[in-house]
Enzyme design. Structure first.
Site, mmCIF file in Angstrom:
data_model
loop_
_atom_site.group_PDB
_atom_site.id
_atom_site.type_symbol
_atom_site.label_atom_id
_atom_site.label_comp_id
_atom_site.label_asym_id
_atom_site.label_seq_id
_atom_site.Cartn_x
_atom_site.Cartn_y
_atom_site.Cartn_z
ATOM 1 N N CYS A 12 -8.894 8.990 4.186
ATOM 2 C CA CYS A 12 -7.762 9.824 3.804
ATOM 3 C C CYS A 12 -7.657 9.819 2.282
ATOM 4 C CB CYS A 12 -6.471 9.291 4.422
ATOM 5 S SG CYS A 12 -5.979 7.663 3.818
ATOM 6 N N CYS A 96 -1.061 3.680 -2.028
ATOM 7 C CA CYS A 96 -1.051 5.105 -1.664
ATOM 8 C C CYS A 96 0.265 5.737 -2.109
ATOM 9 C CB CYS A 96 -1.208 5.236 -0.149
ATOM 10 S SG CYS A 96 -0.976 6.921 0.466
ATOM 11 N N HIS A 124 1.822 -5.747 10.113
ATOM 12 C CA HIS A 124 0.904 -4.903 9.342
ATOM 13 C C HIS A 124 1.231 -5.029 7.853
ATOM 14 C CE1 HIS A 124 -1.124 -1.316 7.769
ATOM 15 N NE2 HIS A 124 -1.860 -1.351 8.864
ATOM 16 N N GLU A 126 1.208 -2.973 5.441
ATOM 17 C CA GLU A 126 2.042 -1.895 4.897
ATOM 18 C C GLU A 126 3.516 -2.148 5.191
ATOM 19 O OE1 GLU A 126 3.147 2.695 5.790
ATOM 20 O OE2 GLU A 126 1.004 2.236 5.897
ATOM 21 N N THR A 164 3.307 4.599 7.686
ATOM 22 C CA THR A 164 2.686 5.923 7.553
ATOM 23 C C THR A 164 1.764 6.279 8.712
ATOM 24 O OG1 THR A 164 0.912 4.945 6.214
ATOM 25 C CG2 THR A 164 2.768 5.933 5.029
ATOM 26 N N SER A 220 -7.850 -1.991 11.993
ATOM 27 C CA SER A 220 -7.237 -0.809 11.379
ATOM 28 C C SER A 220 -6.208 -0.201 12.328
ATOM 29 C CB SER A 220 -8.318 0.234 11.052
ATOM 30 O OG SER A 220 -7.740 1.488 10.770
ATOM 31 N N SER A 263 -9.918 4.480 7.093
ATOM 32 C CA SER A 263 -10.656 3.519 6.273
ATOM 33 C C SER A 263 -12.148 3.511 6.582
ATOM 34 C CB SER A 263 -10.083 2.105 6.482
ATOM 35 O OG SER A 263 -8.735 2.046 6.080
#
Length: 279
Positions: A12, A96, A124, A126, A164, A220, A263
């Site tokens: 991405c 990001c 996670h 993030e 996200t 992931s 990824s």
């Protein structure tokens, strides 16, 4: 055998940007370069960067003063920036932009007195990073069932954001239920547009083919969501590299679909395609 590739597959924008920034830093040999945790959730890609000199650590305390640390695309909490500055560690921030926007939303609403709710996986990186912008005080929700276990304060204002890479259908179910139980909630849809497009194109392709191959790291989050989405539609093989594919098993299928997580480098996808074309 015919092969079809999902319209949206592989790196991405955020990951591509982070990988390029990291590569540029590694080309500069003035100081050592560290990353706080694996650069991305793809061990094959990380290995290539380690060969170029990248050192993966888990804590800022492991990095000597005046060296460089890469903040990966998942982002980190505010305390990490403070710790790096206090140790004179130079930050290379590859967070990001979509994730950075969530940090700003969370920090802004938290300072206004809102309780933060994050839709996602509490373990996670993030989500851990997002939580770090409200003093780790957020309520993290992964399923609609978890909502029933929470005692919400009817006098409290809430701000809802999401990881996200959350599954779009799950997000809609959770936010609908939250809207029905919270008196005062501001709901921000922070699912990345690339995530939505990748999930939708994977589901669409899965309906057209005899089986799907989903390429990406076992750790992931967005890759595993693609696996689950495709499994609901057709036979699905989840792999990290072509070495996990069974040539005899795949001979059973005449039309094979391919998608890949955010990824997953292009060269790994190309290896899988070449393998299939050789059958």
């Amino acid at each position: 055998m015919e092969i079809k590739i999902a319209k949206n597959a592989g790196f991405c924008f955020g990951v591509k940007r982070a990988m390029q920034m990291a590569s540029d830093e590694l080309d500069d040999k003035s100081t050592k370069v560290y990353s706080l945790g694996p650069l991305i959730h793809n061990k094959q890609a990380v290995s290539k960067y380690e060969e170029k000199g990248l050192k993966v650590v888990e804590e800022i305390s492991e990095i000597p003063a005046d060296e460089r640390v890469i903040i990966r695309s998942h982002g980190v909490g505010e305390n990490i920036y403070n710790e790096a500055h206090s140790k004179s560690v130079k930050i290379v921030d590859t967070t990001c932009p979509f994730v950075k926007k969530i940090h700003e939303i969370v920090n802004d609403f938290y300072k206004k007195g809102y309780k933060i709710i994050i839709i996602g996986n509490k373990n996670h990186p993030e989500v851990i990073g997002i939580n770090g912008w409200c003093d780790d005080s957020a309520v993290v929700i992964k399923t609609t069932e978890e909502i029933d276990q929470i005692n919400f304060d009817e006098n409290q204002k809430y701000c809802v954001v999401s990881q996200t890479t959350v599954d779009v259908d799950d997000y809609e179910k959770i936010t609908a239920k939250l809207a029905s139980v919270l008196k005062d909630a501001t709901i921000k849809n922070t699912i990345c547009s690339a995530t939505k497009e990748r999930q939708l194109s994977a589901k669409s392709l899965a309906k057209e083919v005899d089986c799907m191959i989903v390429i990406g790291g076992k750790h992931s989050s967005n890759t595993q969501k693609l696996v689950n989405i495709c499994k609901e539609v057709t036979n699905t093989f989840a792999i990290e590299t072509k070495d996990e594919l069974d040539k005899e098993e795949l001979k059973k299928y005449s039309l094979i679909g391919i998608t890949a997580g955010a990824s997953t480098p292009d060269w790994i996808i190309s290896d899988v395609i070449e393998f299939l074309e050789s059958i």
